[in-house]
Design a protein around this motif. Sequence first.
Motif, mmCIF file in Angstrom:
data_model
loop_
_atom_site.group_PDB
_atom_site.id
_atom_site.type_symbol
_atom_site.label_atom_id
_atom_site.label_comp_id
_atom_site.label_asym_id
_atom_site.label_seq_id
_atom_site.Cartn_x
_atom_site.Cartn_y
_atom_site.Cartn_z
ATOM 1 N N HIS A 111 -21.079 109.076 -91.688
ATOM 2 C CA HIS A 111 -20.552 109.050 -93.055
ATOM 3 C C HIS A 111 -19.056 108.804 -92.956
ATOM 4 C CE1 HIS A 111 -24.154 110.406 -95.058
ATOM 5 N NE2 HIS A 111 -24.213 111.504 -94.339
ATOM 6 N N ASN A 112 -18.536 108.017 -93.888
ATOM 7 C CA ASN A 112 -17.100 107.771 -93.977
ATOM 8 C C ASN A 112 -16.562 108.656 -95.088
ATOM 9 O OD1 ASN A 112 -14.610 106.607 -93.583
ATOM 10 N ND2 ASN A 112 -15.086 104.753 -94.725
ATOM 11 N N TYR A 113 -15.721 109.626 -94.726
ATOM 12 C CA TYR A 113 -15.199 110.581 -95.688
ATOM 13 C C TYR A 113 -13.788 110.230 -96.122
ATOM 14 C CZ TYR A 113 -19.117 113.566 -94.378
ATOM 15 O OH TYR A 113 -20.369 114.070 -94.164
ATOM 16 N N ASN A 145 -9.769 109.276 -94.166
ATOM 17 C CA ASN A 145 -9.996 108.687 -92.842
ATOM 18 C C ASN A 145 -10.706 109.668 -91.906
ATOM 19 O OD1 ASN A 145 -9.939 106.615 -90.930
ATOM 20 N ND2 ASN A 145 -8.072 107.422 -89.998
ATOM 21 N N LYS A 146 -11.851 110.177 -92.368
ATOM 22 C CA LYS A 146 -12.659 111.080 -91.553
ATOM 23 C C LYS A 146 -14.070 110.529 -91.432
ATOM 24 C CE LYS A 146 -10.106 115.257 -92.753
ATOM 25 N NZ LYS A 146 -9.434 115.440 -91.489
ATOM 26 N N PHE A 164 -26.793 107.939 -81.702
ATOM 27 C CA PHE A 164 -26.432 109.345 -81.929
ATOM 28 C C PHE A 164 -25.935 109.989 -80.645
ATOM 29 C CE2 PHE A 164 -27.703 109.526 -86.207
ATOM 30 C CZ PHE A 164 -27.284 110.752 -86.700
ATOM 31 N N GLU A 165 -26.647 109.762 -79.546
ATOM 32 C CA GLU A 165 -26.225 110.334 -78.255
ATOM 33 C C GLU A 165 -24.814 109.874 -77.904
ATOM 34 O OE1 GLU A 165 -29.205 108.933 -75.543
ATOM 35 O OE2 GLU A 165 -30.740 110.323 -76.300
ATOM 36 N N LEU A 166 -24.551 108.587 -78.076
ATOM 37 C CA LEU A 166 -23.243 108.025 -77.737
ATOM 38 C C LEU A 166 -22.151 108.530 -78.674
ATOM 39 C CD1 LEU A 166 -24.478 104.426 -76.920
ATOM 40 C CD2 LEU A 166 -23.567 106.082 -75.265
ATOM 41 N N LEU A 167 -22.468 108.681 -79.957
ATOM 42 C CA LEU A 167 -21.484 109.223 -80.900
ATOM 43 C C LEU A 167 -21.111 110.655 -80.513
ATOM 44 C CD1 LEU A 167 -22.962 107.787 -84.219
ATOM 45 C CD2 LEU A 167 -20.662 107.305 -83.329
ATOM 46 N N ILE A 168 -22.117 111.456 -80.191
ATOM 47 C CA ILE A 168 -21.874 112.851 -79.796
ATOM 48 C C ILE A 168 -21.063 112.894 -78.496
ATOM 49 C CG2 ILE A 168 -23.011 114.974 -78.998
ATOM 50 C CD1 ILE A 168 -25.263 114.239 -81.109
ATOM 51 N N GLU A 169 -21.410 112.019 -77.530
ATOM 52 C CA GLU A 169 -20.640 111.943 -76.277
ATOM 53 C C GLU A 169 -19.174 111.601 -76.537
ATOM 54 O OE1 GLU A 169 -22.398 109.205 -73.482
ATOM 55 O OE2 GLU A 169 -24.330 110.277 -73.538
ATOM 56 N N ASN A 170 -18.926 110.876 -77.623
ATOM 57 C CA ASN A 170 -17.558 110.488 -77.983
ATOM 58 C C ASN A 170 -16.908 111.486 -78.937
ATOM 59 O OD1 ASN A 170 -16.583 107.639 -76.958
ATOM 60 N ND2 ASN A 170 -18.809 107.533 -77.191
ATOM 61 N N GLY A 171 -17.520 112.657 -79.093
ATOM 62 C CA GLY A 171 -16.904 113.722 -79.864
ATOM 63 C C GLY A 171 -17.159 113.700 -81.359
ATOM 64 N N ILE A 172 -18.034 112.821 -81.825
ATOM 65 C CA ILE A 172 -18.338 112.769 -83.259
ATOM 66 C C ILE A 172 -19.416 113.821 -83.544
ATOM 67 C CG2 ILE A 172 -19.076 111.306 -85.189
ATOM 68 C CD1 ILE A 172 -16.486 110.339 -83.798
ATOM 69 N N THR A 173 -19.195 114.629 -84.562
ATOM 70 C CA THR A 173 -20.142 115.680 -84.939
ATOM 71 C C THR A 173 -20.475 115.533 -86.420
ATOM 72 O OG1 THR A 173 -18.406 117.234 -85.606
ATOM 73 C CG2 THR A 173 -19.067 117.262 -83.268
ATOM 74 N N GLY A 211 -9.121 105.664 -84.273
ATOM 75 C CA GLY A 211 -9.724 105.174 -83.035
ATOM 76 C C GLY A 211 -11.224 104.949 -83.129
ATOM 77 N N PHE A 212 -11.830 105.192 -84.306
ATOM 78 C CA PHE A 212 -13.287 105.046 -84.417
ATOM 79 C C PHE A 212 -13.739 103.607 -84.179
ATOM 80 C CE2 PHE A 212 -17.373 104.487 -86.515
ATOM 81 C CZ PHE A 212 -18.095 105.504 -85.903
ATOM 82 N N ASP A 213 -12.961 102.628 -84.615
ATOM 83 C CA ASP A 213 -13.361 101.236 -84.398
ATOM 84 C C ASP A 213 -13.533 100.935 -82.907
ATOM 85 O OD1 ASP A 213 -13.467 100.683 -87.110
ATOM 86 O OD2 ASP A 213 -11.464 99.804 -87.178
#
Length: 149
Positions: free
Chosen positions: A27-29, A32-33, A109-118, A126-128
């Motif tokens: 989700h884009n909050y 810039n979250k 999802f696994e890769l997002l979590i590995e990159n610190g996204i919760t 730096g999300f791009d």
Amino acid sequence: MMKITDQELLNKIFITTAERLPYMATHNYFGNKRGLTPDDDWYQKYATKICTARRESALKTGLSNSQSMSRIIRLIATGHLQAEKHEIGQAFYFSLPDEVTKPMFVRTFELLIENGITKEPQDATGFDDIAKRISATLISEFGEMKRAA
């Protein structure tokens, strides 16, 4: 108008799906979250579908409107793509089959979590770059579409 095989069209759809997944699985909050979406079937389908009304801007095939639509409809009829029910002449959503997109969604999802996204919204600075790395990993791990049209 350029010539493009059905296999090349499927590969473009695969790459577009891989490039969009990190964005569609979050989700884009405001402020810039970003935070993870739920990881259920509804979001998996939402994250991996493409609207026919915006197919050319998403896929950049170079095909004419009528040619790309007829090719997508043919790929749906042959089982290479799936689509929601729709009325003739109306826009609709299509995607690669669930057996392709579901493992890609889970791996995203696994890769997002590995990159610190919760699930908790956090600074998306730096999300791009994270999204580009995840997309490249998906393309590398899942390869191009193996199912010949």
